[in-house]
Design an enzyme around this catalytic site. Sequence first.
Site, PDB file in Angstrom:
ATOM      1  N   LYS A   1      41.695  43.111  39.256  1.00 24.15           N
ATOM      2  CA  LYS A   1      42.102  42.292  38.113  1.00 24.15           C
ATOM      3  C   LYS A   1      43.219  42.982  37.318  1.00 24.15           C
ATOM      4  CE  LYS A   1      37.642  39.922  37.688  1.00 24.15           C
ATOM      5  NZ  LYS A   1      36.528  39.572  36.766  1.00 24.15           N
TER       6      LYS A   1
ATOM      7  N   TYR B   1      38.213  29.999  39.238  1.00 23.44           N
ATOM      8  CA  TYR B   1      37.047  30.104  38.362  1.00 23.44           C
ATOM      9  C   TYR B   1      36.453  28.743  38.007  1.00 23.44           C
ATOM     10  CZ  TYR B   1      37.588  35.149  37.794  1.00 23.44           C
ATOM     11  OH  TYR B   1      37.633  36.504  38.012  1.00 23.44           O
TER      12      TYR B   1
ATOM     13  N   PHE C   1      33.731  31.059  27.734  1.00 17.19           N
ATOM     14  CA  PHE C   1      34.791  32.041  27.987  1.00 17.19           C
ATOM     15  C   PHE C   1      35.821  31.573  29.017  1.00 17.19           C
ATOM     16  CE2 PHE C   1      31.076  33.193  30.641  1.00 17.19           C
ATOM     17  CZ  PHE C   1      31.638  33.189  31.916  1.00 17.19           C
TER      18      PHE C   1
ATOM     19  N   ARG D   1      29.443  43.800  46.252  1.00 16.40           N
ATOM     20  CA  ARG D   1      28.790  43.530  44.959  1.00 16.40           C
ATOM     21  C   ARG D   1      28.089  44.786  44.444  1.00 16.40           C
ATOM     22  NH1 ARG D   1      30.099  38.724  42.228  1.00 16.40           N
ATOM     23  NH2 ARG D   1      28.202  39.135  41.062  1.00 16.40           N
TER      24      ARG D   1
ATOM     25  N   THR E   1      28.217  42.787  36.160  1.00 16.70           N
ATOM     26  CA  THR E   1      29.343  42.065  35.543  1.00 16.70           C
ATOM     27  C   THR E   1      29.797  42.734  34.245  1.00 16.70           C
ATOM     28  OG1 THR E   1      28.476  39.988  36.449  1.00 16.70           O
ATOM     29  CG2 THR E   1      30.079  39.809  34.643  1.00 16.70           C
TER      30      THR E   1
ATOM     31  N   ARG F   1      32.860  49.011  38.245  1.00 18.79           N
ATOM     32  CA  ARG F   1      32.860  48.502  36.867  1.00 18.79           C
ATOM     33  C   ARG F   1      32.259  49.526  35.899  1.00 18.79           C
ATOM     34  NH1 ARG F   1      30.968  42.322  38.342  1.00 18.79           N
ATOM     35  NH2 ARG F   1      33.050  41.388  38.472  1.00 18.79           N
TER      36      ARG F   1
ATOM     37  N   ASN G   1      36.778  43.326  33.516  1.00 17.95           N
ATOM     38  CA  ASN G   1      35.844  44.175  34.260  1.00 17.95           C
ATOM     39  C   ASN G   1      36.365  44.598  35.629  1.00 17.95           C
ATOM     40  OD1 ASN G   1      35.604  41.731  35.493  1.00 17.95           O
ATOM     41  ND2 ASN G   1      33.413  41.480  35.155  1.00 17.95           N
TER      42      ASN G   1
ATOM     43  N   HIS H   1      36.901  41.611  41.091  1.00 19.83           N
ATOM     44  CA  HIS H   1      36.142  40.422  41.495  1.00 19.83           C
ATOM     45  C   HIS H   1      35.733  40.587  42.943  1.00 19.83           C
ATOM     46  CE1 HIS H   1      35.220  36.124  42.206  1.00 19.83           C
ATOM     47  NE2 HIS H   1      35.782  36.344  43.387  1.00 19.83           N
TER      48      HIS H   1
ATOM     49  N   GLU I   1      36.843  30.997  48.663  1.00 21.88           N
ATOM     50  CA  GLU I   1      37.758  31.802  47.850  1.00 21.88           C
ATOM     51  C   GLU I   1      38.902  32.389  48.693  1.00 21.88           C
ATOM     52  OE1 GLU I   1      34.712  33.328  44.325  1.00 21.88           O
ATOM     53  OE2 GLU I   1      35.342  34.729  45.878  1.00 21.88           O
TER      54      GLU I   1
END
Length: 139
Positions: A9, A49, A57, A85, A91, A102, A112, A115, A126
């Site tokens: 990100k 998203y 948010f 993950r 998260t 993270r 964070n 993704h 995705e």
Amino acid sequence: MDKSLVIIKPDAVQRGLTGTIINRLESQGLKLVALKMPHLDKDSAQRLYAIHKDKSFFKSLVDYISCAPIIAMVFEGKRAVELIRETMGHTDPAKAETGTIRGDFGLDIEHNTIHGSDSVETAEEEIKLFFSENEIFNY
Ligand code: IDP
Ligand code: MG
């Protein structure tokens, strides 16, 4: 073998963490099979998203992910989705364990750092948002 979409990100790209994050994933035995550096427009960010479109948010998240270039990648491996993950951590960086990406680099629950797809089915959808078949390598 599973495939997962991974995005580094804007907060992490801007802080020069791209190499560190790729290294953490490769160190898990995950294989990088596609990579590009797009700057998402608002439409693409909203598509990525879409599942969160009713969340409070959502607008902020779309603005953030489209504020600067990101690194979009596909990683392949045994249990790749789950393994990524786990390597990412919770998260919310405040709740993520030390040693997770993270936990070590995340700034706050929105910014964070990374993704990763949350299931094999989501990953397929995705990945298609970013890569055509001939951009994903078999080597
Ligand atoms: P995930 O990235 O761990 O799968 P999701 O619940 O799918 O988490 O949320 C997608 C992204 O939306 C998060 O990675 C984070 O950037 C942002 N986000 C999630 N929850 C919040 C929140 O409560 N406030 C602000 N941003 C959030
Ligand atoms: Mg998610």
